[in-house]
Scaffold this active site. Structure first.
Site, mmCIF file in Angstrom:
data_model
loop_
_atom_site.group_PDB
_atom_site.id
_atom_site.type_symbol
_atom_site.label_atom_id
_atom_site.label_comp_id
_atom_site.label_asym_id
_atom_site.label_seq_id
_atom_site.Cartn_x
_atom_site.Cartn_y
_atom_site.Cartn_z
ATOM 1 N N CYS A 275 -64.995 -34.323 -19.264
ATOM 2 C CA CYS A 275 -65.757 -35.570 -19.274
ATOM 3 C C CYS A 275 -67.121 -35.380 -18.617
ATOM 4 C CB CYS A 275 -64.966 -36.685 -18.583
ATOM 5 S SG CYS A 275 -64.483 -36.288 -16.896
ATOM 6 N N HIS B 131 -63.150 -39.333 -12.940
ATOM 7 C CA HIS B 131 -63.565 -39.288 -14.344
ATOM 8 C C HIS B 131 -65.046 -39.660 -14.421
ATOM 9 C CE1 HIS B 131 -63.595 -39.828 -18.649
ATOM 10 N NE2 HIS B 131 -63.965 -41.086 -18.523
#
Length: 1291
Positions: A49, A304
């Site tokens: 990510c 994330h």
């Protein structure tokens, strides 16, 4: 920077642009098209990510993108030549070009970075390790600079991103200035103790650091230690300024890392003139505007990344995320335009409303799943509240007006058959403007005066997007302020000079300066993808139908029976076609068919084929008619089969009964009698003595037939007695006679002769004993009141012993003999007689063989203790014992199964005999010695009730008897030390809501979901995979995916648990602004048991134990349930039909009043109905029944003279979270029966399963041979690996 602290689960998808792209699990599903934003996301390889966020930022930096595309094959080489020796192919920029072209031009929801990461030299594990995005930014730019050496792009990164800082030290005594310049790629600014970006820059470039006191500076000119001042200034400003925020710090007192989550603001535009060495230029030379914010969500040990980006070239289609957030001036302007330009809308006419909505759309069509929301926005009320009562579901309304509406795009959009041009539409949005138009100029000359805030909103606030891996959504400029603080906060900021203007031809132009070869490649890719989608759509809508033709059947025993074996015909058909098309296709298959043709849904039952509802409307599609794959259709004339009238419907479902009659053997020979006895014994497990004295035959009768009609059909006289097996006796209870036993049967009273089989609750496989009066002359049958006792004859006191040699052996090696036995005979004597009669080699008594019973599935039970008698050991006469190799346990011993590492499959576990008084530690040592393992890093675990590895046995010094470990139990030898006390290891599953796929169903069908419930239940019971599973939610099957495990203290709060769960790699796609947007369920056997509530309650107070399974459900709005709030799934019945509308979640506050009246009032307020008109029932999904909820009067206590409160939270309903409540509106629906066809099918399945259990099923081969020994392995933590990108030498 953080190594592999951010481990994320690898996602599986489909990629056309990557040769190593992951392939979809089910049927190679083609990639989904782009969403409403018309922008492409990037797939997450498991932990990439951070890479995806940086790549999207570079893509939406037009100057970087165009410089990269300007490099041709003559400078970079060709990817096809990269394997050739001596070829200088610059793979990294070539793969980056290809990825950017795919993101811009290929019509897919997300692209793959597998080829790009391959060019970095990364292996498969690198894709699952997450690193710091600031570190990647520097390494990637360095790799690009090295890859472009010797090309025209050698310096473009330096020109775009590199700046210069000058550090100065001024001597306070002589004024000498010492200066040193340093180059920077990004500015690392402090967050700790600073409230804003401006303040941090002020501290870096304006504030001076004094060298005084004990910290003096040695001046080169004064040649001594003097007082001095140190400062830094920006000397050269790059076109793009990157700011890295130091969010992660180290606490030296606690010796641990932590993340700064305090408020830290940053401006949308910033002027760097106060921080520069030379400040005499124009303000525009120092002015920057924000265009990208990389955000980190989570803590310092997991998280994330995603990115907010401003689409400068307006390549995407920006839409307001929420209508209510629009500025009032813009709302007022649009309302005025509508009032002037639109005709007056008839809000009470649904045809007028839907026509107006479709006509106002630029594409003259509306997505089917958005039509309901647009109706609500248009008239301020939902379809259900406004029109459903009179017009029915919206899908049926559209079908009934097929002269006005039509379905396009494979049924996903609704359009008008005649599209008259709309007189006036709304002003074009940013995505609808032509490249030649000025986006800041309103279409109406006077509009600028009416909407002063609209221009700013469209030009600056209307093109911000949130790019979160594969997902791209529109956001507002004001949403950036939400990233100032918290666990989800800004981590890197990207500014661009305001002087950088884009040419008008670049706006809305995805192909601007993209090389022609990439444009052609994308066009070919789009053609290929579209072809795949069409093929997949066609395959996905093909259903397999089984056709049963009437001439091949006859009516017998209340059901249709096949005349020949080949009576079925298979047909593949498109479910989007109509029933009329299907009828025509069958006509063409059956050329000799004459007369009418009726198509009736059928089902194969134990009694035979039964017919249900006939499909009569030729205009509806197969999908709307509820015909799914593997459906059975009976083709007939709709009246009779072979001259016999056929009764259809669920009420006439046939029941297959076992008709039992006396069989004393006077009329038949001895051999025939013996065969019947054996057959009766093997085939009858429902009643205790189905052996000598009784014989049975299977007969089918209509469920609506009365018991008297059944007696007449059997040809029995009126004085005959019909009996049902007596359920009051305990199984295995001994009756009259020594060891012989007896079975009881209840006589049906005369009143029951007029009741139907369904009313008597008779089901498939039930036994029905038929006795004539003269039958009681025999000693076998005794009538006592209304109970008939069948006594086993004295000549049936025997046990059958079957020899099972080593390795299981074939059927010829499994010999059987009968041993005379009585209830007081010792089992060691039975074994000795069996060994003698089988003529086995002489062995010491009891040393080599043991006796074991077998359950109904054919699985061997633990050996019986041979020191006990037949009766004391619970062994019934006339049953079979298996003689197996092995030792029999003594009375003081336990026979245990065990396995190493994982739960064993049936018959693959190992066996051991241990003393009941031995401790867990001694038992573990004996098991380890038995399999040849050593070491102290092992512990024992028990199996839970669903045969999975359960909790560890913590008390290793306790005896097996104290821990209530029973004979035949299975223990798991697990590697590793026992977990520390006070910490819980919890399994986490992610709930995949099937309703999220489509909010409004156009053709609602409660049974057609791609798989039948039987297939889903088989998947659950088979346990095909541990990463995906199915759970029961509101009576429906829903999918859930394994998300991993969390280890957390039992003193942590529920909020801490949710926060830690969000850091799991598998949940990186779950977007939850706060923990209140998450619902955590506790699982019990793959079903949702209860919702955990109370954010500040500890896990100990919530009674969570080690090994508990949790399921995380993402919510669309915040939820804070009280302790007495109950989350119910509510379904409103469809008037006149045996189905329900889609369920809705409803929170019922039962704090003060938990009575039925309170629930009825809450539901009435929710649906806008009168409480007295509602009929309520609770669904029992395990029984497929409905329990009606009504006001009842509980018993009045005589002592207190006070009536107890009526509570649905107690008996008999016990309402809890996730229960399904059905509603009937009695004003428009006279049917008070809540039972649906799916419920009836479920009840039928339960009956079939009960019958299979009763008959014992097929024996699952269990030969007692020990499996191959193997040890379990535990996953070790991967070491932290530095981030690197491998680059070839091009100098």
């Amino acid at each position: 920077m953080f190594g592999n602290l951010f481990e994320e689960e690898v996602e599986e998808g489909f990629s056309l642009t990557s040769s190593r792209g992951r392939v979809a699990k089910v049927g190679d599903e083609p990639p989904a098209p782009r969403g409403r934003s018309n922008l492409c996301g990037i797939k997450n390889q498991g932990g990439t990510c951070y890479l995806n966020s940086l790549l999207q930022t570079l893509l939406f930096t037009p100057e970087f993108r165009e410089e990269l595309f300007s490099l041709g094959a003559d400078e970079l080489g060709c990817l096809e030549d990269k394997e050739k020796p001596g070829a200088k192919v610059r793979v990294i920029p070539l793969e980056l070009q290809r990825l950017f072209a795919s993101l811009l031009l290929v019509d897919q929801q997300s692209a793959s970075t597998a080829d790009l990461t391959d060019s970095f030299g990364w292996n498969n594990s690198e894709g699952t390790n997450q690193h710091d995005v600031q570190e990647l930014n520097r390494i990637l730019f360095s790799a690009l600079e090295h890859s472009l050496v010797g090309t025209t792009g050698t310096t473009f990164i330096h020109q775009l991103y590199h700046g210069t800082i000058v550090n100065s030290i001024v001597c306070k005594e002589c004024g000498n200035v010492s200066q040193r310049q340093e180059d920077f790629l990004d500015l690392t600014v402090c967050v700790c103790g600073v409230s804003s970006l401006e303040e941090a820059l002020w501290n870096m470039f304006v504030e001076e650091e004094l060298f005084e006191g004990n910290n003096l500076y040695r001046c080169a000119q004064c040649d001594r230690l003097v007082t001095a001042a140190k400062s830094a200034k920006l000397k050269k400003l790059p076109p793009f300024m990157t700011m890295s925020l130091l969010r992660f710090s180290f606490d030296y007192a606690k010796c641990e890392r932590y993340k700064e989550t305090g408020r830290y603001s940053f401006p949308l535009t910033i002027n760097l003139q106060p921080f520069c060495e030379e400040s005499d230029g124009d303000d525009s030379d120092y002015s920057y505007e924000l265009f990208s914010v990389i955000i980190h969500k989570g803590g310092c040990y997991g998280g994330h990344y995603h990115v907010h980006i401003r689409d400068i070239d307006q390549l995407g289609q920006w839409e307001p995320p929420e209508e209510e957030h629009k500025p009032k001036t813009q709302k007022k302007f649009k309302e005025e335009v509508k009032q002037v330009c639109e005709p007056k809308l008839k809000e009470d006419d649904p045809l007028s409303v839907i026509t107006a909505i479709i006509a106002q759309e630029p594409s003259k069509s509306v997505l089917s799943d958005q039509l309901g929301q647009k109706i609500m926005n248009k008239i301020g009320s939902s379809w259900s509240k406004k029109f459903r009562k009179h017009c029915g579901p919206i899908g049926k309304f559209l079908q009934s007006h097929n002269d006005v509406f039509m379905l396009v795009s494979n049924g996903t959009r609704v359009a008008l058959k005649t599209n008259p041009p709309c007189p006036v539409t709304e002003p074009p949005g940013p995505a609808e403007q032509t490249p030649d138009s000025d986006p800041s100029t309103p279409s109406d000359p006077g509009a600028a005066e009416q909407q002063p805030g609209l221009e700013h909103e469209q030009t600056q606030g209307s093109h911000w997007f949130d790019l979160n891996d594969s997902t791209v959504t529109s956001i507002r400029e004001s949403d950036i302020e939400k990233q100032f603080q918290g666990k989800e906060s800004a981590y890197m900021l990207f500014y661009r000079k305001t002087q950088l203007h884009r040419p008008s031809e670049a706006l809305n132009n995805l192909q601007y300066k993209v090389p022609v070869n990439f444009v052609q490649m994308a066009q070919e890719e789009n053609i290929k993808v579209q072809k795949l989608r069409e093929e997949f759509e066609s395959t996905n809508n093909t259903v397999e139908l089984r056709l049963h033709l009437a001439p091949s059947y006859r009516l017998e025993n209340g059901a249709l029976q096949p005349i020949s074996k080949e009576q079925n015909a298979s047909l593949s058909f498109d479910r989007r076609k109509t029933v009329g098309d299907l009828r025509l296709a069958i006509y063409q298959m059956q050329e000799l068919w004459e007369g009418d043709m009726a198509l009736t849904v059928a089902r194969s039952l134990p009694a035979g084929l039964h017919l249900y509802n006939t499909v009569t409307d030729d205009c509806v599609s197969l999908y709307s008619a509820g015909i799914c794959t593997n459906s059975d259709l009976f083709v007939w004339n709709g009246r009779e089969v072979c001259g016999a009238t056929v009764l259809t419907g669920a009420e006439w479902e046939p029941v297959l009964l076992n008709v039992v009659r006396p069989f004393l053997g006077e009329d038949g020979d001895q051999e025939e009698e013996e065969d019947d006895r054996v057959a009766c014994e093997e085939g009858s497990a429902g009643f205790e003595n189905g052996g000598p004295g009784l014989k049975k035959e299977a007969r089918g009768f209509a469920g609506a037939a009365t018991l008297g009609q059944v007696r007449e059909a059997l040809g029995e006289p009126v004085e005959s007695l019909l009996c049902q097996e007596h359920k009051g006796r305990k199984r295995g209870e001994q009756g009259a006679g020594e060891g012989g036993g007896a079975s009881g049967w209840r006589v049906f009273p005369p009143d029951d002769m007029q009741r139907t089989l369904k009313e008597l609750s008779l089901k498939d496989g039930d036994a029905l004993l038929v006795l004539e009066p003269q039958s009681f002359d025999s000693s076998v049958f005794t009538l006592n009141g209304d109970v008939v006792t069948v006594t086993t004859p004295s000549d049936c006191r025997w046990l059958q012993v079957e020899l099972r040699p080593h390795g299981g052996g074939g059927e010829e090696e499994r010999r059987k003999i009968k041993v005379p036995a009585a209830g007081n005979m010792l089992l060691c004597e039975v074994k000795q007689r069996a060994i003698e009669e089988l003529q086995l080699p002489e062995q010491p008594p009891g040393a080599q063989y043991c006796l074991r019973q077998m359950d109904c599935t054919g699985k061997l039970l633990p050996p019986v203790c041979e020191e006990l008698s037949v009766r004391d050991a619970g062994v019934r006469l006339m049953t079979t014992l298996t003689l197996c190799p092995g030792n029999a346990p003594k009375a003081s011993q336990l026979f245990l199964h065990f396995s190493v590492g994982t739960a064993p499959s049936a018959g693959m576990e190992m066996d051991i005999l241990v003393e009941k008084t031995c401790t867990v530690k001694e038992c573990l040592k004996a098991m380890l010695d038995d399999v040849g393992l050593d070491g102290s890093c092992w512990h024992l675990r028990r199996l839970d009730w669903c045969e999975d590895v359960g909790e560890p046995i913590m008390n290793e010094d306790a005896s097996l008897s104290e821990l209530k470990i029973n004979n035949g139990e299975t223990l798991i030898v697990t590697e590793g030390q026992l977990p520390p006390k006070g910490f819980l290891k919890l399994s986490v599953w992610l709930y995949l809501d099937p309703r999220s796929n489509s909010e409004v169903s156009m053709d609602f069908n409660p049974t057609d979901n791609g798989h039948t419930e039987e297939q889903m239940l088989e998947a659950v019971t088979a346990g095909e995979t541990r990463s995906h599973s199915l759970l029961m939610m509101a009576g429906n099957m829903a999918e859930m995916r394994s998300a991993g495990h969390v280890e957390i203290s039992d003193e942590a709060t529920l909020e801490d648990l949710k926060t830690q769960v969000l850091t799991l790699p598998a949940l990186q796609d779950v977007c939850a602004p706060t923990t209140a947007f998450m619902r955590v369920w506790q699982l019990e056997g793959r079903s949702l048991e209860r919702i955990l509530r109370g954010q500040q309650l500890t896990l100990k107070k919530l009674k969570l134990t080690n090994g508990t399974e949790l399921c995380v459900q993402q919510l669309l709005k915040e939820e804070e349930l009280g302790l007495k709030d109950v989350m119910l799934n509510v379904k409103m019945g469809v008037p006149g039909e045996r189905c329900f509308y889609p369920l809705e979640e409803l929170v019922w506050d039962a704090t003060r009043d938990s009575s039925p009246r309170s629930l009825r009032t809450c539901l009435a307020a929710h649906y806008g109905l009168s409480p007295d008109s509602l009929l309520l029932a609770k669904h029992q999904p395990d029984k497929h029944t409905w329990e009606e909820v009504s006001n009842w009067n509980q018993q009045v206590s005589k002592k207190k003279k006070k009536r107890k409160a009526e509570s649905l939270l107690g008996a008999p309903f016990h309402l809890k979270d996730g229960d399904t409540i059905g509603l009937k509106n009695l004003l428009i629906d006279n049917n008070r029966d809540f039972l649906t066809l799916e419920d009836e099918r479920g009840q039928q399945r339960l009956r079939e399963q009960a019958e299979q259990r009763r008959k014992g099923g097929q024996a699952a081969g269990s030969d007692g041979v020990r499996p191959q020994k193997k040890t379990g392995s535990t996953k070790s933590r991967k070491p932290e690996v530095a981030l690197s990108i491998n680059v070839g030498v091009f100098r």
